[in-house]
Design an enzyme around this catalytic site. Structure first.
Site, PDB file in Angstrom:
ATOM      1  N   ASN A  93      -1.970  -0.174  -7.792  1.00  0.00           N
ATOM      2  CA  ASN A  93      -2.298   0.920  -6.736  1.00  0.00           C
ATOM      3  C   ASN A  93      -1.251   1.480  -6.675  1.00  0.00           C
ATOM      4  O   ASN A  93      -0.723   1.534  -5.202  1.00  0.00           O
ATOM      5  CB  ASN A  93      -3.226   1.308  -5.712  1.00  0.00           C
ATOM      6  CG  ASN A  93      -3.809   2.049  -4.593  1.00  0.00           C
ATOM      7  OD1 ASN A  93      -2.865   3.617  -5.419  1.00  0.00           O
ATOM      8  ND2 ASN A  93      -4.668   2.186  -4.098  1.00  0.00           N
ATOM      9  N   TRP A  94      -0.992   3.098  -7.171  1.00  0.00           N
ATOM     10  CA  TRP A  94       0.837   3.429  -6.182  1.00  0.00           C
ATOM     11  C   TRP A  94       0.905   4.240  -5.294  1.00  0.00           C
ATOM     12  O   TRP A  94       1.670   5.312  -4.571  1.00  0.00           O
ATOM     13  CB  TRP A  94       1.736   4.545  -7.556  1.00  0.00           C
ATOM     14  CG  TRP A  94       1.766   3.492  -8.415  1.00  0.00           C
ATOM     15  CD1 TRP A  94       2.118   1.780  -8.911  1.00  0.00           C
ATOM     16  CD2 TRP A  94       2.105   3.980  -9.799  1.00  0.00           C
ATOM     17  NE1 TRP A  94       2.765   1.828 -10.082  1.00  0.00           N
ATOM     18  CE2 TRP A  94       2.917   2.683 -11.453  1.00  0.00           C
ATOM     19  CE3 TRP A  94       3.293   4.818 -10.239  1.00  0.00           C
ATOM     20  CZ2 TRP A  94       3.244   2.463 -12.001  1.00  0.00           C
ATOM     21  CZ3 TRP A  94       2.859   5.027 -11.631  1.00  0.00           C
ATOM     22  CH2 TRP A  94       3.545   4.028 -12.187  1.00  0.00           C
ATOM     23  N   LYS A  95      -0.517   4.897  -4.556  1.00  0.00           N
ATOM     24  CA  LYS A  95      -1.145   5.034  -3.675  1.00  0.00           C
ATOM     25  C   LYS A  95       0.243   6.648  -3.939  1.00  0.00           C
ATOM     26  O   LYS A  95       0.603   7.019  -4.676  1.00  0.00           O
ATOM     27  CB  LYS A  95      -0.928   4.499  -2.214  1.00  0.00           C
ATOM     28  CG  LYS A  95      -1.066   3.289  -1.742  1.00  0.00           C
ATOM     29  CD  LYS A  95      -1.724   2.599  -1.083  1.00  0.00           C
ATOM     30  CE  LYS A  95      -2.109   1.330  -0.964  1.00  0.00           C
ATOM     31  NZ  LYS A  95      -2.729   0.473   0.058  1.00  0.00           N
ATOM     32  N   HIS A 119     -11.878   3.910  -1.668  1.00  0.00           N
ATOM     33  CA  HIS A 119     -10.685   3.112  -1.447  1.00  0.00           C
ATOM     34  C   HIS A 119     -10.292   3.357  -0.087  1.00  0.00           C
ATOM     35  O   HIS A 119     -10.643   4.631   0.776  1.00  0.00           O
ATOM     36  CB  HIS A 119      -9.092   3.282  -1.858  1.00  0.00           C
ATOM     37  CG  HIS A 119      -7.763   2.552  -1.605  1.00  0.00           C
ATOM     38  ND1 HIS A 119      -7.607   2.734  -0.285  1.00  0.00           N
ATOM     39  CD2 HIS A 119      -7.897   1.628  -2.325  1.00  0.00           C
ATOM     40  CE1 HIS A 119      -6.477   1.934  -0.004  1.00  0.00           C
ATOM     41  NE2 HIS A 119      -6.403   1.130  -1.543  1.00  0.00           N
ATOM     42  N   GLU A 142     -12.111  -5.796  -1.064  1.00  0.00           N
ATOM     43  CA  GLU A 142     -10.854  -5.167  -0.485  1.00  0.00           C
ATOM     44  C   GLU A 142     -10.982  -4.938   1.093  1.00  0.00           C
ATOM     45  O   GLU A 142     -10.960  -3.732   1.787  1.00  0.00           O
ATOM     46  CB  GLU A 142     -10.262  -4.201  -0.782  1.00  0.00           C
ATOM     47  CG  GLU A 142      -9.925  -3.801  -1.929  1.00  0.00           C
ATOM     48  CD  GLU A 142      -8.334  -2.568  -2.237  1.00  0.00           C
ATOM     49  OE1 GLU A 142      -7.105  -3.343  -2.457  1.00  0.00           O
ATOM     50  OE2 GLU A 142      -8.605  -1.036  -1.850  1.00  0.00           O
ATOM     51  N   GLY A 193      -1.994  -3.706   2.774  1.00  0.00           N
ATOM     52  CA  GLY A 193      -0.784  -3.461   3.366  1.00  0.00           C
ATOM     53  C   GLY A 193      -0.361  -4.353   5.251  1.00  0.00           C
ATOM     54  O   GLY A 193       0.815  -3.657   5.692  1.00  0.00           O
ATOM     55  N   SER A 208      -2.646  -7.030   0.166  1.00  0.00           N
ATOM     56  CA  SER A 208      -1.649  -7.858  -0.242  1.00  0.00           C
ATOM     57  C   SER A 208      -1.402  -8.975  -0.794  1.00  0.00           C
ATOM     58  O   SER A 208      -0.871 -10.285  -0.344  1.00  0.00           O
ATOM     59  CB  SER A 208      -1.741  -8.509   1.357  1.00  0.00           C
ATOM     60  OG  SER A 208      -1.146  -7.425   2.734  1.00  0.00           O
ATOM     61  N   GLY A 215      -1.439  -3.337  -4.217  1.00  0.00           N
ATOM     62  CA  GLY A 215      -1.273  -1.681  -3.718  1.00  0.00           C
ATOM     63  C   GLY A 215       0.496  -1.995  -3.656  1.00  0.00           C
ATOM     64  O   GLY A 215       1.307  -1.724  -5.392  1.00  0.00           O
TER      65      GLY A 215
HETATM   66  P1  PGA Z   1      -1.415  -4.044  -1.095  1.00  0.00           P
HETATM   67  O1  PGA Z   1      -2.400  -1.717  -1.406  1.00  0.00           O
HETATM   68  O2  PGA Z   1      -1.622  -4.458  -2.212  1.00  0.00           O
HETATM   69  O3  PGA Z   1      -0.015  -2.751  -0.419  1.00  0.00           O
HETATM   70  O4  PGA Z   1      -2.309  -4.627   0.753  1.00  0.00           O
HETATM   71  C1  PGA Z   1      -4.114  -3.227  -1.704  1.00  0.00           C
HETATM   72  C2  PGA Z   1      -4.975  -1.328  -1.578  1.00  0.00           C
HETATM   73  O5  PGA Z   1      -4.682  -0.584  -1.432  1.00  0.00           O
HETATM   74  O6  PGA Z   1      -4.991  -0.878  -2.551  1.00  0.00           O
END
Ligand code: PGA
Length: 248
Positions: free
Chosen positions: A10-12, A97, A165, A171, A207, A228
């Site tokens: 998920n590149w956001k 999400h 999640e 994050g 994470s 992420g």
């Molecule tokens: P992260 O994000 O791996 O940076 O914690 C995961 C996500 O939001 O899907």
């Protein structure tokens, strides 16, 4: 980890178009080395078609996902992107999400978004998870899921992939421990079985890194990862895919 794992990056709201194309190409090349894993990446909406075009000759186990989809089929919804507009570029759509829920009120619309995916043949990747760390699965998680899936038939729910999640793990670097994930996900899997008579693939996200993926991949109840920040570098993303491919 179950058989046929799925790992989605998920590149956001990161990367330029050139960076997104380069990372998609590198990730697609990497996917060739893990044929047992379905590997996906989720670029920002304006990059979906150029990225799809740049990886026309991608391996069969590689797909593109959108980061959301409109709950409405078409019409006067400024800023929204409809399922039919995503078709042709993407195979999956991430839905619900926690960042969409937090900033865009998406919690209200999850079941409609799943229904829209169903209408156009996209696989919904439905995210859920508790806000606060608890010693075991918070009952609110099942209440939320119930609301998210309200009004949908078991047949439609069976087309979805889910991602557990925990919001506190996203994050933050505070990854949920394998035993915690096993507990939570097996509880949700039981609930899916009793409530809808389905066995749904449930990924873990929050994470995930190249370092902790091996430990997490030994969790029997999960079917892959939603990644992420570690998906923004081909090296760490592919190491995570590799860990999913070889859980032992
Ligand atoms: P992260 O994000 O791996 O940076 O914690 C995961 C996500 O939001 O899907």
């Amino acid at each position: 980890m179950t058989k046929n794992p799925i790992v989605v990056g998920n590149w956001k709201m990161n990367l330029t178009l050139a960076e997104a194309v380069a990372l998609a190409q590198a990730s697609a090349r990497g996917a060739e080395k893990v044929p047992a894993v379905r590997v996906g990446v989720a670029p920002s909406a304006p990059f979906l078609f150029p990225v799809a075009e740049a990886i026309r000759f991608r391996p069969g186990n590689f797909f593109i996902a959108s980061q959301t989809v409109s709950p409405w089929p078409k019409g006067a919804y400024t800023g929204d992107v409809a399922g039919f507009q995503l078709k042709g570029a993407v195979d999956y759509a991430i839905i619900g999400h926690s960042e969409q829920r937090r900033w865009h009120g998406a919690a209200e619309n999850v079941s409609e978004q799943i229904a829209r995916c169903r209408e156009v043949g996209l696989t919904p990747l439905v995210c859920f998870g508790e806000a606060k760390k608890t010693s075991r699965l918070a009952p609110a998680v099942l209440t939320d899921l119930k609301r998210d899936l309200a009004g949908l038939s078991s047949e439609v729910i069976a087309t979805a992939v889910f991602a557990y999640e925990p919001i506190w793990a996203i994050g933050t670097g505070d990854t949920a421990r394998p035993s915690y994930v096993q507990n939570a996900v097996s509880r949700v899997a039981e609930w899916f079985k009793s409530e809808f008579s389905i066995t749904a693939p449930i990924l873990y996200g929050g994470s995930v890194t190249a370092q902790n993926a091996t430990g997490l991949s030994r969790v029997p109840a999960i079917s892959g990862f939603l990644v992420g920040s570690a998906s923004l570098h081909a090296g760490s993303f592919l190491a995570i895919c590799q860990a999913a491919a070889e859980p032992l």
